[in-house]
Write a protein that holds these residues in place. Sequence first.
Motif, PDB file in Angstrom:
ATOM      1  N   GLY A 241       3.218 -14.126  -1.570  1.00 23.34           N
ATOM      2  CA  GLY A 241       3.804 -14.736  -2.747  1.00 23.34           C
ATOM      3  C   GLY A 241       4.424 -13.688  -3.648  1.00 23.34           C
ATOM      4  O   GLY A 241       4.955 -12.678  -3.171  1.00 23.34           O
ATOM      5  N   LEU A 242       4.344 -13.918  -4.955  1.00 26.67           N
ATOM      6  CA  LEU A 242       4.996 -13.028  -5.898  1.00 26.67           C
ATOM      7  C   LEU A 242       3.916 -12.390  -6.775  1.00 26.67           C
ATOM      8  O   LEU A 242       3.045 -13.062  -7.297  1.00 26.67           O
ATOM      9  N   VAL A 243       3.994 -11.059  -6.926  1.00 24.37           N
ATOM     10  CA  VAL A 243       3.048 -10.338  -7.771  1.00 24.37           C
ATOM     11  C   VAL A 243       3.817  -9.726  -8.932  1.00 24.37           C
ATOM     12  O   VAL A 243       4.877  -9.129  -8.723  1.00 24.37           O
ATOM     13  N   GLU A 244       3.283  -9.885 -10.128  1.00 24.94           N
ATOM     14  CA  GLU A 244       3.930  -9.303 -11.298  1.00 24.94           C
ATOM     15  C   GLU A 244       3.108  -8.082 -11.709  1.00 24.94           C
ATOM     16  O   GLU A 244       1.921  -8.193 -12.021  1.00 24.94           O
ATOM     17  N   LEU A 245       3.727  -6.920 -11.689  1.00 21.41           N
ATOM     18  CA  LEU A 245       3.062  -5.689 -12.134  1.00 21.41           C
ATOM     19  C   LEU A 245       3.566  -5.378 -13.533  1.00 21.41           C
ATOM     20  O   LEU A 245       4.778  -5.324 -13.758  1.00 21.41           O
ATOM     21  N   LEU A 246       2.633  -5.192 -14.482  1.00 21.37           N
ATOM     22  CA  LEU A 246       3.060  -4.906 -15.856  1.00 21.37           C
ATOM     23  C   LEU A 246       2.848  -3.439 -16.146  1.00 21.37           C
ATOM     24  O   LEU A 246       1.757  -2.887 -15.932  1.00 21.37           O
ATOM     25  N   VAL A 247       3.907  -2.809 -16.611  1.00 17.28           N
ATOM     26  CA  VAL A 247       3.867  -1.369 -16.890  1.00 17.28           C
ATOM     27  C   VAL A 247       4.530  -1.114 -18.233  1.00 17.28           C
ATOM     28  O   VAL A 247       5.208  -1.986 -18.783  1.00 17.28           O
ATOM     29  N   ALA A 248       4.292   0.080 -18.781  1.00 20.55           N
ATOM     30  CA  ALA A 248       4.953   0.464 -20.032  1.00 20.55           C
ATOM     31  C   ALA A 248       6.461   0.375 -19.819  1.00 20.55           C
ATOM     32  O   ALA A 248       6.971   0.716 -18.756  1.00 20.55           O
ATOM     33  N   GLY A 249       7.148  -0.094 -20.849  1.00 19.73           N
ATOM     34  CA  GLY A 249       8.570  -0.395 -20.745  1.00 19.73           C
ATOM     35  C   GLY A 249       9.395   0.695 -20.090  1.00 19.73           C
ATOM     36  O   GLY A 249      10.180   0.428 -19.177  1.00 19.73           O
ATOM     37  N   GLU A 250       9.152   1.937 -20.489  1.00 17.56           N
ATOM     38  CA  GLU A 250      10.023   3.016 -20.026  1.00 17.56           C
ATOM     39  C   GLU A 250       9.855   3.316 -18.530  1.00 17.56           C
ATOM     40  O   GLU A 250      10.734   3.916 -17.918  1.00 17.56           O
ATOM     41  N   SER A 251       8.706   2.893 -17.931  1.00 19.50           N
ATOM     42  CA  SER A 251       8.497   3.270 -16.535  1.00 19.50           C
ATOM     43  C   SER A 251       8.843   2.149 -15.556  1.00 19.50           C
ATOM     44  O   SER A 251       8.762   2.321 -14.345  1.00 19.50           O
ATOM     45  N   ALA A 252       9.261   0.989 -16.086  1.00 25.02           N
ATOM     46  CA  ALA A 252       9.522  -0.155 -15.211  1.00 25.02           C
ATOM     47  C   ALA A 252      10.680   0.119 -14.244  1.00 25.02           C
ATOM     48  O   ALA A 252      10.590  -0.183 -13.048  1.00 25.02           O
ATOM     49  N   GLY A 253      11.747   0.719 -14.758  1.00 24.80           N
ATOM     50  CA  GLY A 253      12.919   0.967 -13.925  1.00 24.80           C
ATOM     51  C   GLY A 253      12.592   1.878 -12.750  1.00 24.80           C
ATOM     52  O   GLY A 253      12.953   1.605 -11.602  1.00 24.80           O
ATOM     53  N   ARG A 254      11.841   2.956 -13.060  1.00 27.27           N
ATOM     54  CA  ARG A 254      11.487   3.908 -12.021  1.00 27.27           C
ATOM     55  C   ARG A 254      10.577   3.266 -10.978  1.00 27.27           C
ATOM     56  O   ARG A 254      10.753   3.465  -9.774  1.00 27.27           O
ATOM     57  N   LEU A 255       9.606   2.461 -11.446  1.00 26.79           N
ATOM     58  CA  LEU A 255       8.689   1.816 -10.513  1.00 26.79           C
ATOM     59  C   LEU A 255       9.456   0.884  -9.575  1.00 26.79           C
ATOM     60  O   LEU A 255       9.249   0.896  -8.359  1.00 26.79           O
ATOM     61  N   ALA A 256      10.378   0.106 -10.148  1.00 26.76           N
ATOM     62  CA  ALA A 256      11.158  -0.821  -9.338  1.00 26.76           C
ATOM     63  C   ALA A 256      11.955  -0.055  -8.275  1.00 26.76           C
ATOM     64  O   ALA A 256      11.977  -0.428  -7.096  1.00 26.76           O
ATOM     65  N   ALA A 257      12.569   1.049  -8.695  1.00 27.35           N
ATOM     66  CA  ALA A 257      13.375   1.843  -7.760  1.00 27.35           C
ATOM     67  C   ALA A 257      12.488   2.442  -6.659  1.00 27.35           C
ATOM     68  O   ALA A 257      12.829   2.387  -5.466  1.00 27.35           O
ATOM     69  N   ASP A 258      11.346   3.004  -7.068  1.00 29.22           N
ATOM     70  CA  ASP A 258      10.460   3.638  -6.085  1.00 29.22           C
ATOM     71  C   ASP A 258       9.931   2.626  -5.080  1.00 29.22           C
ATOM     72  O   ASP A 258       9.840   2.908  -3.882  1.00 29.22           O
ATOM     73  N   LEU A 259       9.564   1.437  -5.567  1.00 28.45           N
ATOM     74  CA  LEU A 259       9.022   0.427  -4.650  1.00 28.45           C
ATOM     75  C   LEU A 259      10.104  -0.073  -3.698  1.00 28.45           C
ATOM     76  O   LEU A 259       9.847  -0.327  -2.515  1.00 28.45           O
ATOM     77  N   THR A 260      11.325  -0.193  -4.211  1.00 29.61           N
ATOM     78  CA  THR A 260      12.428  -0.610  -3.353  1.00 29.61           C
ATOM     79  C   THR A 260      12.626   0.410  -2.236  1.00 29.61           C
ATOM     80  O   THR A 260      12.790   0.051  -1.062  1.00 29.61           O
ATOM     81  N   ARG A 261      12.560   1.694  -2.614  1.00 31.71           N
ATOM     82  CA  ARG A 261      12.693   2.768  -1.633  1.00 31.71           C
ATOM     83  C   ARG A 261      11.597   2.672  -0.569  1.00 31.71           C
ATOM     84  O   ARG A 261      11.792   3.011   0.578  1.00 31.71           O
ATOM     85  N   ARG A 262      10.405   2.219  -0.979  1.00 29.37           N
ATOM     86  CA  ARG A 262       9.304   2.058  -0.026  1.00 29.37           C
ATOM     87  C   ARG A 262       9.343   0.701   0.672  1.00 29.37           C
ATOM     88  O   ARG A 262       8.324   0.220   1.183  1.00 29.37           O
ATOM     89  N   GLU A 263      10.487   0.035   0.607  1.00 30.26           N
ATOM     90  CA  GLU A 263      10.775  -1.188   1.360  1.00 30.26           C
ATOM     91  C   GLU A 263      10.047  -2.430   0.861  1.00 30.26           C
ATOM     92  O   GLU A 263       9.814  -3.372   1.627  1.00 30.26           O
ATOM     93  N   TRP A 264       9.702  -2.403  -0.418  1.00 31.86           N
ATOM     94  CA  TRP A 264       9.208  -3.642  -1.014  1.00 31.86           C
ATOM     95  C   TRP A 264      10.399  -4.418  -1.563  1.00 31.86           C
ATOM     96  O   TRP A 264      11.403  -3.818  -1.949  1.00 31.86           O
ATOM     97  N   THR A 265      10.267  -5.749  -1.576  1.00 33.03           N
ATOM     98  CA  THR A 265      11.309  -6.566  -2.176  1.00 33.03           C
ATOM     99  C   THR A 265      10.974  -6.783  -3.644  1.00 33.03           C
ATOM    100  O   THR A 265       9.971  -7.413  -3.977  1.00 33.03           O
ATOM    101  N   VAL A 266      11.795  -6.201  -4.503  1.00 29.73           N
ATOM    102  CA  VAL A 266      11.512  -6.235  -5.936  1.00 29.73           C
ATOM    103  C   VAL A 266      12.478  -7.188  -6.631  1.00 29.73           C
ATOM    104  O   VAL A 266      13.684  -7.111  -6.425  1.00 29.73           O
ATOM    105  N   HIS A 267      11.953  -8.109  -7.425  1.00 26.49           N
ATOM    106  CA  HIS A 267      12.786  -8.987  -8.273  1.00 26.49           C
ATOM    107  C   HIS A 267      12.940  -8.322  -9.630  1.00 26.49           C
ATOM    108  O   HIS A 267      11.938  -7.987 -10.251  1.00 26.49           O
ATOM    109  N   VAL A 268      14.162  -8.164 -10.075  1.00 30.11           N
ATOM    110  CA  VAL A 268      14.337  -7.536 -11.388  1.00 30.11           C
ATOM    111  C   VAL A 268      14.634  -8.611 -12.442  1.00 30.11           C
ATOM    112  O   VAL A 268      14.809  -9.763 -12.150  1.00 30.11           O
TER     113      VAL A 268
END
Lengths: 362, 362
Positions: A335-362
Amino acid sequence: MRTAAVVGTGLIGTSVALALTARGVTAYLIDRDEAAARTAAALGAGTFGAPPAPVDLAVLAVPPAKVAEVLEEHQKDGLAQAYTDVASVKGRPQAELTARGCDPTSFVGGHPMAGRERSGPRAGRADLFDGRPWVLTPHPATRTAVLRRGLELVRLCGAVPVVLGPEAHDRAVALVSHVPHLLATLMAARLCDGEDFAVRLAGQGLRDVTRIAAGDAGLWTDILATNAEAVAEILGEVAKDLDAVLGALRTLAVAPAGPARSRPAAELTALLRRGNTGHARIPGKHGGTALRYSSVRVVLRDRANELARLLADASLTGANIEDIRLEHATNKDAGLVELLVAGESAGRLAADLTRREWTVHV
Amino acid sequence: MRTAAVVGTGLIGTSVALALTARGVTAYLIDRDEAAARTAAALGAGTFGAPPAPVDLAVLAVPPAKVAEVLEEHQKDGLAQAYTDVASVKGRPQAELTARGCDPTSFVGGHPMAGRERSGPRAGRADLFDGRPWVLTPHPATRTAVLRRGLELVRLCGAVPVVLGPEAHDRAVALVSHVPHLLATLMAARLCDGEDFAVRLAGQGLRDVTRIAAGDAGLWTDILATNAEAVAEILGEVAKDLDAVLGALRTLAVAPAGPARSRPAAELTALLRRGNTGHARIPGKHGGTALRYSSVRVVLRDRANELARLLADASLTGANIEDIRLEHATNKDAGLVELLVAGESAGRLAADLTRREWTVHV
């Protein structure tokens, strides 16, 4: 979750059992001190004694130094499908259970951030965890189903799940719980030598500063000893500040009125201002979740251990996952998991997870 | 008391003025910051500006470092028959006012043991002092009528009078107020460097320990600087305990499981137990006067400065006068005075005062 076992029926164990029983879960109460377990049962926390068959989740509510030993014992006797603990320290117990050869796949570390200066089953309350953070520290090998069971426990207890690595957890609680406990204790210890008439002048300030110093000395020794490194690191910084303050005060004690007082006075003011600033960072009573996080939503494929793998990958990116929410209208383990992070690190986390082949919804 | 002046309309001054006005005393409000005095007047604390004739009592509600200067100024312009202050430190201001050549006969030091982390006239409350100790520190030269005026002020504000020497007062407040403030500040200052996710895990324990760290940095610098010697003495003891704890923690951080951990763990337990013991000494919320004192009743002859002379003699005997009550059905400056002391010291105080030719009722 239909059945649970609570091993250790002190304040926290009894409160967990009361909360679970209130939500319709059948709770079995186990304690080496049989009288404590019987007391908890009499208070309505569940059924005294071992369950007739393995339960869905066992909650090990024992001191940090006992977690690995008790886990080993109950994994051997097949008490539960999944295990969690409630110890205030996570790193050392996790290292110990690995060293003992416990099965990490059925275990997820847990720490409800709630407590009282009282102890024992009679102090237990079903609402002890209401709105409080409850940290879960999955092992890289923790099965997704086990982590989900931990998240279900948190929800049933009315708490707010926060997923962190064991080391990040231990640093955090050293700062917000263990060092404050020591400073309250250091202050309270000074009152042993105080004159009667002085102690009688105590006001609400002193009462507040020292309140937690009433806590159980044995339990706190165990907590502090188990998290000694992180506590020592922060306390060392306190000691440096304290020495600087002491130096300023000793100068002021002998300096005459005039310019000789301005530098040590400025040092005091600087510390007091840092105190103001630090104090202002503490969120309000229910502010822990009211602060704004950014969310990164990730699709979980229908595969074993997928959630644990996602969290391990997320922690490798260096992101601190402050909170986690699972979408409920999903398949069993996907299903869908929502990870909550400090605002400034969300972009980097999304990019890193995408690189690790996760499907990220922005 | 029919008329009073309050010099300095911050939190404490405004609260005093509100309490006096509520009891029918005409209060005049003076502040170098005219806006503050006008705000206090608008809040119902009294009349803005200097009185048309000398008032019965002037309350100097200014920071400790300003007491002597403000007393000198107002004694020169004849503001009042009697003067008191509300500063948190008593020894140094008393030395300063002597050095400036102020008239000590019309002055009695005072310190209401009440405060809030808020400041300014708008935080003022008529009931701020209800049931709180209010220390009076008469100078050996303080006239009896002036001390009685101070006692009347305390009673009108709903507080409980405690008579102490300036040095005993300063040691006591270092222990129950100034050192707690510094420890709360040292803890809060650590939060400046804490990671966001850590600070968000804060619970009620951290909130309580750090609450008073929100206090005004400038005012607290003044208080700490003025009482530097007594504060440094106690803080030095805290530093020693802290270093011992740090040593124990650093040993535990590297010691393997087993006997190498038992000694540092025992050191931690010993400190935590001392914290338990010290904490247990703090009286309950209204326990300051509920504790049992023994009373020594002394006849005051109808002579000038008799009460001040009695208190000076009592302090020479080494007794700590915890509380003082005047019998009201007496002549103006004579009658019966009840001195309350810790049970074990009553006999000695009675004997010593008898030797100094006071008439003591047992």
